[in-house]
Each structure stands twice: as C-alpha cells, then as structure tokens.
Design a protein around this motif. Structure first.
Motif, PDB file in Angstrom:
ATOM      1  N   VAL A  99       0.827  -1.570  -0.517  1.00  0.00           N
ATOM      2  CA  VAL A  99      -0.348   0.038  -0.326  1.00  0.00           C
ATOM      3  C   VAL A  99       0.283   1.331  -0.131  1.00  0.00           C
ATOM      4  O   VAL A  99       0.719   2.243  -0.583  1.00  0.00           O
ATOM      5  CB  VAL A  99      -1.357  -0.494   1.280  1.00  0.00           C
ATOM      6  N   LEU A 100       2.145   1.149   0.687  1.00  0.00           N
ATOM      7  CA  LEU A 100       2.891   2.670   0.843  1.00  0.00           C
ATOM      8  C   LEU A 100       3.741   2.655  -0.422  1.00  0.00           C
ATOM      9  O   LEU A 100       3.753   3.721  -0.701  1.00  0.00           O
ATOM     10  CB  LEU A 100       3.879   2.245   1.970  1.00  0.00           C
ATOM     11  N   THR A 102       2.809   1.626  -3.355  1.00  0.00           N
ATOM     12  CA  THR A 102       1.527   2.047  -4.396  1.00  0.00           C
ATOM     13  C   THR A 102       1.013   4.088  -3.840  1.00  0.00           C
ATOM     14  O   THR A 102       0.950   4.884  -4.590  1.00  0.00           O
ATOM     15  CB  THR A 102       0.125   2.239  -3.672  1.00  0.00           C
ATOM     16  N   GLN A 103       1.367   4.550  -3.022  1.00  0.00           N
ATOM     17  CA  GLN A 103       1.243   5.719  -2.725  1.00  0.00           C
ATOM     18  C   GLN A 103       2.497   6.654  -2.284  1.00  0.00           C
ATOM     19  O   GLN A 103       1.816   8.034  -3.022  1.00  0.00           O
ATOM     20  CB  GLN A 103       0.978   5.918  -0.856  1.00  0.00           C
ATOM     21  N   GLU A 106       1.848   6.986  -6.287  1.00  0.00           N
ATOM     22  CA  GLU A 106       0.680   8.243  -6.918  1.00  0.00           C
ATOM     23  C   GLU A 106       1.334   9.685  -6.381  1.00  0.00           C
ATOM     24  O   GLU A 106       1.250  10.535  -7.394  1.00  0.00           O
ATOM     25  CB  GLU A 106      -0.549   7.728  -6.230  1.00  0.00           C
ATOM     26  N   LEU A 107       1.954   9.819  -5.491  1.00  0.00           N
ATOM     27  CA  LEU A 107       2.703  11.121  -4.484  1.00  0.00           C
ATOM     28  C   LEU A 107       3.649  11.420  -5.597  1.00  0.00           C
ATOM     29  O   LEU A 107       4.123  12.663  -6.178  1.00  0.00           O
ATOM     30  CB  LEU A 107       2.763  11.207  -3.656  1.00  0.00           C
TER      31      LEU A 107
END
Length: 176
Positions: A99-100, A102-103, A106-107
């Motif tokens: 999840v991190l 992926t985040q 995105e960032l």
C-alpha cells in the motif's frame, strides 16, 4: 572330608576307585545337598532382585523418555504458534508495504505533474518578462501609471515571485 576336582573324599579309602565320588556318610550327602540348595535359592533370589532392579531402571528410563517427549511436543507447539504469529505479521507488513509503495508512486506522479506546471509557469513568466523588456520603457511606465487596478496586486505578485523564484529555478533542473 575334602573337596577336590568335583570329588569328595572322606579321608578313608574304601578300596575302590572307579572315578565316582565317595562319601563318608549319608548325612554328609544331605548336608551338601542342603548347602547347594541354599546357594541355588540365594542365587535365584539375587537374580530376581537384579531383574527387578533392571525392570525398575528400564521403567524409569521409559518414564524419562515419555517426559522428554511431552516437553518436546510442548516446545514444538510453542514454536509453531510463534511461527504462525510471525508469518501473519510478515504478511501484514508486506501488505502495508505494498500500500505504501502504491501511495509513494501516486505522490511521485503528482509531484512530477506539479513540477511540470511550475516549469510551464516559470517558462511563461520568463517569456513574458522577455517580451516586456523588449518593449520601450516609456510604454511600460505609461502602462503601469495608467493601470492602477493591477498596481497593488502586481507588486504583491512580483514580491511573491521573487521569493518563489529560487525554488523554481532549482525545480527547473529537475524537470529537464
């Protein structure tokens, strides 16, 4: 009466020696058999006691082994529980890392888009500044004097741009 080589002699000789034991009397024979029977019974009792001690040692050893098996099973169960907990923690950490990641992607994508916008704005600002500098100074001054509605906001804009200019220049190198 003496015992030698498996024959018993009583000190007096009967005159015949056929290799058979010679006994002095019937009472001596009974006494000898009683002693032999006593020795046999003592030996049997000793063997019984020895066998009993051997069985007890064997049973104690078996009990010790069973106790060790129980301890090993308990230890194995504890290790299996710890392994299951560790495996679950690992899976949870792996999911959280996914999840991190992926985040983070995105960032990073958003940051790159913002940098491109800043580069575009900075390039337009530089182009507008170049166009303004190529114009006649009197035109610039008369335009600034005639258009007072942008005077206050233009000054604020220019002071803000000067403060942001240095980070923008730094970002320009990252955009290209």
């Amino acid at each position: 009466m003496t015992l030698s080589g498996g024959t018993i002699s009583s000190g007096t000789s009967s005159g015949s020696s056929h290799g058979t034991p010679s006994f002095g009397s019937e009472g001596d024979m009974v006494d000898l058999q009683a002693r032999m029977e006593l020795k046999r019974k003592r030996r049997m009792e000793s063997n019984r006691e020895s066998a009993k001690r051997s069985r007890q040692r064997k049973q104690q050893h078996l009990d010790d082994l069973n106790s060790q098996v129980d301890k090993l099973r308990t230890g194995k169960q504890q290790l299996m529980t710890a392994l299951n907990i560790t495996t679950q923690n690992y899976a949870a950490a792996e999911a959280q890392n996914s999840v991190l990641r992926t985040q983070m992607m995105e960032l990073e994508s958003r940051l790159c888009a913002l940098r491109e916008i800043i580069c575009y704005m900075n390039a337009n600002h530089v182009a507008n500044a170049a166009t303004t500098m190529n114009a006649h100074p009197a035109t610039i001054m008369s335009g600034a004097a005639n258009d007072d509605s942008f005077g206050a906001s233009a000054t604020a804009w220019n002071s803000g741009m000067q403060m942001v200019q240095q980070p923008i220049d730094h970002l320009l190198y990252q955009c290209f």
